[in-house]
Design an enzyme around this catalytic site. Structure first.
Site, mmCIF file in Angstrom:
data_model
loop_
_atom_site.group_PDB
_atom_site.id
_atom_site.type_symbol
_atom_site.label_atom_id
_atom_site.label_comp_id
_atom_site.label_asym_id
_atom_site.label_seq_id
_atom_site.Cartn_x
_atom_site.Cartn_y
_atom_site.Cartn_z
ATOM 1 N N GLU A 262 50.237 44.302 36.195
ATOM 2 C CA GLU A 262 49.244 43.825 35.234
ATOM 3 C C GLU A 262 49.422 42.347 34.920
ATOM 4 O O GLU A 262 48.439 41.623 34.740
ATOM 5 C CB GLU A 262 49.302 44.653 33.947
ATOM 6 C CG GLU A 262 48.822 46.095 34.110
ATOM 7 C CD GLU A 262 47.393 46.185 34.620
ATOM 8 O OE1 GLU A 262 46.624 45.214 34.481
ATOM 9 O OE2 GLU A 262 47.029 47.240 35.174
ATOM 10 N N GLN B 141 43.884 37.107 35.730
ATOM 11 C CA GLN B 141 43.126 35.976 36.285
ATOM 12 C C GLN B 141 43.404 35.748 37.762
ATOM 13 O O GLN B 141 43.288 34.624 38.259
ATOM 14 C CB GLN B 141 43.450 34.690 35.496
ATOM 15 C CG GLN B 141 43.089 34.776 34.032
ATOM 16 C CD GLN B 141 41.605 34.826 33.799
ATOM 17 O OE1 GLN B 141 40.916 33.829 33.933
ATOM 18 N NE2 GLN B 141 41.088 36.009 33.464
ATOM 19 N N TYR C 99 44.898 43.171 26.226
ATOM 20 C CA TYR C 99 44.547 43.827 27.484
ATOM 21 C C TYR C 99 45.759 44.508 28.115
ATOM 22 O O TYR C 99 45.726 45.696 28.452
ATOM 23 C CB TYR C 99 43.930 42.843 28.501
ATOM 24 C CG TYR C 99 43.990 43.462 29.882
ATOM 25 C CD1 TYR C 99 43.075 44.454 30.238
ATOM 26 C CD2 TYR C 99 45.018 43.153 30.778
ATOM 27 C CE1 TYR C 99 43.171 45.110 31.458
ATOM 28 C CE2 TYR C 99 45.122 43.803 31.993
ATOM 29 C CZ TYR C 99 44.198 44.782 32.328
ATOM 30 O OH TYR C 99 44.316 45.432 33.512
ATOM 31 N N TRP D 262 50.592 49.267 43.548
ATOM 32 C CA TRP D 262 51.014 49.603 42.180
ATOM 33 C C TRP D 262 50.390 50.919 41.716
ATOM 34 O O TRP D 262 50.558 51.315 40.576
ATOM 35 C CB TRP D 262 50.658 48.477 41.205
ATOM 36 C CG TRP D 262 49.273 47.942 41.357
ATOM 37 C CD1 TRP D 262 48.142 48.402 40.734
ATOM 38 C CD2 TRP D 262 48.869 46.839 42.161
ATOM 39 N NE1 TRP D 262 47.060 47.662 41.108
ATOM 40 C CE2 TRP D 262 47.471 46.688 41.980
ATOM 41 C CE3 TRP D 262 49.543 45.949 43.010
ATOM 42 C CZ2 TRP D 262 46.739 45.691 42.640
ATOM 43 C CZ3 TRP D 262 48.806 44.969 43.650
ATOM 44 C CH2 TRP D 262 47.430 44.848 43.471
ATOM 45 N N ASP E 22 39.243 43.822 29.890
ATOM 46 C CA ASP E 22 39.344 42.596 30.675
ATOM 47 C C ASP E 22 37.935 42.115 31.017
ATOM 48 O O ASP E 22 36.955 42.621 30.476
ATOM 49 C CB ASP E 22 40.164 42.852 31.944
ATOM 50 C CG ASP E 22 39.392 43.690 32.949
ATOM 51 O OD1 ASP E 22 38.478 44.432 32.527
ATOM 52 O OD2 ASP E 22 39.700 43.611 34.143
#
Length: 363
Positions: free
Chosen positions: A46, A51, A129, A33, A147
């Site tokens: 993203e 997580q 975020y 990315w 984050d």
DNA sequence: TACTCGTGGTT
DNA sequence: TAACCAAGAGT
């Protein structure tokens, strides 16, 4: 809370930005990315990275972009397809929210991802975020992207002792980043903080001797880098007892689609019921539940095995039975008889993939 | 605010 | 093994 930023004005901002960005320019990982700044691809990455570890995301990202190369492709896809593409990544509402948001971008923004905090923040699944990450990385807007990495890194740099497990604490770090962020290269600044957190300023035993911003770090100079960040412990998972059945009817089996909200929404599973207390795994009791809750008249056979699966907030203990139908099922949108060739087209959560592998497909 | 929402790798 | 952890958001 203002007092926790007492070290903010002591940081040599220009030198900090320079050391951080210089390090990132030289040491950043080659990730799929990062090949371009296409806002859609940045967005997808993203959401996937929420997580979730980088190494886990890489193959999913490549497959997802190949399957849904543009906003229009994702907007027009069947939900079953996007869930299948997300299968195994977890937090499945992420991809349903992403598609919902992408449809909104297509319809209300002419297919262009919004470039303002106000607009992008209204999209489903785009929180503080993700908004900051997309704006800074894809559009070069100097917005914070706070984050877990950033909170850990900055808590050490500025020696901030607030509990990062508390939702309200994020604002303290956003305030700090608004002050520290490079306006020349907000993309690299934000990514560098996260990369530093991932590679150097790790949760346990940070590699301070390799750190490019060590001389700016108050925690290092105070010798408290291992005490930060402060983070209160999560509570233990609640136990849930389940009974699942693998029904065998002429090379086919019965699968069920879960509810459209809540845990594993819209994912498929082997017929499963929750059992509570004394009658736990009594066969006739489970058969009755299967009939009441799923409308399946099944005769249970042997208990063929047990599956344990730990979620972030609960633990499943699944007793798996063999079974045959006492009466044909009424197939509909949520209940189907499928062959081994057909079943692979349906999105299954990991615990039920385990059942499939161990008690259905596998020899 | 506190809880819900997955999964797999590390310690 | 259990706890912890990873580029959070929705309710």
């Amino acid at each position: 809370m203002t007092d926790s930023l007492k070290n903010l004005k002591l940081v040599n901002k220009n030198a900090f930005q320079h050391d951080l960005i210089e390090w990132f320019s030289n040491e950043q990982r080659d990730l799929p990315w990062r090949k371009d700044k296409n806002p859609y691809k940045v967005w997808v990455s993203e959401i996937m990275l929420q997580q979730t570890r980088v190494d886990t995301v890489i193959p999913y990202f490549n497959r997802f972009i190949e399957q849904f190369p543009t906003i229009n492709d994702l907007a027009d896809a069947e939900e079953e397809k996007i869930l299948k593409a997300w299968e195994g990544l977890g937090y499945y509402s992420r991809v349903r929210n992403l598609q919902s948001a992408v449809k909104e971008v297509k319809e209300k923004y002419g297919g262009k991802v919004p470039d303002t905090k106000e607009e992008i923040s209204t999209l489903k699944g785009v929180g503080p975020y993700t908004a900051g990450a997309i704006l800074s990385i894809a559009y070069g807007v100097p917005e914070p992207a706070v984050d877990g990495n950033v909170m850990r890194v900055i808590s050490r740099i500025l020696s901030i002792w607030e509990d990062i497990a508390k939702p309200s604490t994020r604002k303290t770090f956003e305030t700090a980043i608004y002050e520290l962020i490079s306006h020349e290269n907000p993309s690299y600044f934000n990514q560098a903080l996260m990369e530093l957190g991932a590679l150097i300023c790790t949760p346990t035993s940070p590699s301070c001797l390799l750190c490019p911003v060590r001389e700016h770090c108050h925690a290092f100079h105070e010798g408290v880098e291992n005490e930060l960040p402060v983070k209160t412990k999560a509570k233990k998972q609640r136990q849930v007892q389940l009974a699942a059945v693998v029904i065998r009817e002429s090379e086919k089996t019965v699968i069920h689609k879960r509810a459209s909200s809540g845990l594993l929404a819209n994912m498929w599973e082997f017929p499963t019921v929750e059992v509570t207390s004394p009658f736990m795994f009594d066969k006739s009791y489970v058969e009755a539940l299967m009939m009441e809750e799923l409308g399946i008249e099944v005769k249970l056979g042997q208990a063929v095995g047990k599956i344990e699966h730990v979620f972030s907030h609960l633990k499943w203990d699944i007793q798996v039975f063999d079974g045959v139908l006492k009466a044909p099922i009424k197939e509909d949108e949520n209940l189907k008889m499928v062959s081994p060739e057909e079943i692979v087209e349906y999105p299954f959560p990991v615990p039920h993939q385990k059942i499939m592998k161990q008690f259905y497909n596998e020899e």
